[in-house]
Design a protein around this motif. Structure first.
Motif, short mmCIF file in Angstrom:
data_model
loop_
_atom_site.label_atom_id
_atom_site.label_comp_id
_atom_site.label_asym_id
_atom_site.label_seq_id
_atom_site.Cartn_x
_atom_site.Cartn_y
_atom_site.Cartn_z
N GLY A 56 -13.87 -48.56 -12.78
CA GLY A 56 -14.19 -49.92 -12.37
C GLY A 56 -12.95 -50.78 -12.22
O GLY A 56 -11.86 -50.45 -12.70
N SER A 92 -22.66 -55.58 -4.29
CA SER A 92 -22.69 -55.29 -5.72
C SER A 92 -23.84 -54.39 -6.13
O SER A 92 -23.95 -53.99 -7.29
N GLU A 124 -13.98 -44.72 -10.79
CA GLU A 124 -15.17 -44.76 -11.64
C GLU A 124 -14.97 -45.63 -12.87
O GLU A 124 -15.95 -46.09 -13.47
#
Length: 313
Positions: free
Chosen positions: A303, A221, A301
């Motif tokens: 997400g 992460s 990008e």
């Protein structure tokens, strides 16, 4: 040949189909006809110009991203030691620092960067494995945990994190992984022993299940400093963004740069075997033709991508 690259760094819209000379394989190299290339965060960094190593190298545009490729062996260079043959279906890791990346119809690659694709999988599925799988393998090799020890994995629903969980379970480790509520089922399917809710307090939640701290942590992460509290004194911390950490509590910080494994063909082939054996899950989020590569970058990008978007070449 055609490739997808950028002449000017920018957003996804900067990607365009470009014409480049078809490479010729030299000694020790294979020429690969690429059919599928996976889209990774490193590709978006190169496209946007935030990859400073690419920006400062002695090269000129167009810059072609891509670190994962799957396709067919087209030609074998002279004096190349390999068991592969022309026509074999293969996958490869590509390091686009001194050459064009995987978003290319043809690639000349070291033979040690290439192995057969797992039996029964598509080019798209195979292209999700080399770079992320070898990155996960390198993190685990750096942490060097023994069966029964405890590993924490953040970003476990992502490609790297998911491979770390599965490879760790195959080696007898106890795995504590984070997940959002929506991803708990997915991460459980990878074999995680304990799942904690992701978020800024994840280190505290990991400590609830490992009061003395975990033996190692793989930071998928990219939270870095806040996660150190989850690691025991003398434990290990693997970072995929080159973060070195601060010397504290004898924790060993490892920088996981997958370029170190660019020519570890035996390790790549082992990943192939593990995929065939069902120990590794290959996940494709979607497939776009090369003309629509910008869509794949934009989706990544935005997400929430699970698996990898694939560019078809």
């Amino acid at each position: 040949m055609k490739a997808v690259g950028v002449n000017n760094f920018g957003g996804p819209e900067a990607l365009e189909v470009v014409e480049l000379p078809t490479p010729t394989p030299g000694p020790g190299e294979l020429l690969m006809r690429v059919h599928a290339a996976a889209v990774n965060p490193a590709d978006t960094h190169l496209r946007s110009g935030s990859n400073t190593r690419r920006r400062t190298q002695d090269s000129s545009p167009p810059y072609v991203p891509g670190m994962d490729a799957a396709g067919v062996v087209n030609q074998i260079g002279e004096n190349t030691q390999t068991d592969l043959q022309v026509g074999d279906q293969v996958m490869a890791i590509v390091v686009p620092l001194n050459q064009h990346g995987a978003y290319s119809e043809y690639l000349a690659l070291p033979a040690e960067s290439v192995t057969k694709i797992p039996q029964g999988v598509s080019f798209a599925e195979a292209s999700t494995l080399p770079m992320n799988g070898l990155t996960a393998r390198l993190s685990l090799d750096q942490l060097a945990l023994e069966p029964g020890q405890t590993l924490a994995v953040t970003g476990a629903a992502g490609c790297y994190g998911g491979y770390v969980v599965e490879l760790a379970k195959a080696e007898g480790l106890q795995v504590i992984a984070d997940a959002s509520e929506a991803d708990e089922g997915l991460v459980a399917s990878f074999g995680a022993d304990v799942i904690v809710r992701r978020g800024p307090d994840v280190a505290e939640r990991i400590r609830q299940h490992a009061p003395d701290g975990v033996d190692g942590l793989a930071d998928g992460s990219v939270q870095m400093e806040p996660l150190v509290a989850a690691v025991r004194d003398g434990g290990g911390f693997a970072s995929v963004r080159g973060w070195k950490g601060n010397a504290e509590r004898n924790i060993v910080f490892h920088e996981t740069w997958v370029a170190q494994y660019q020519k570890e063909q035996a390790k790549l082939d082992r990943l192939r075997q593990q995929a065939e054996d069902g120990q590794i899950t290959l996940r494709v989020a979607g497939i776009v033709p090369k003309e629509n590569a910008a869509e794949a970058h934009a989706r990544l990008e935005a997400g929430g991508t699970r698996g990898r978007w694939i560019i078809q070449l």
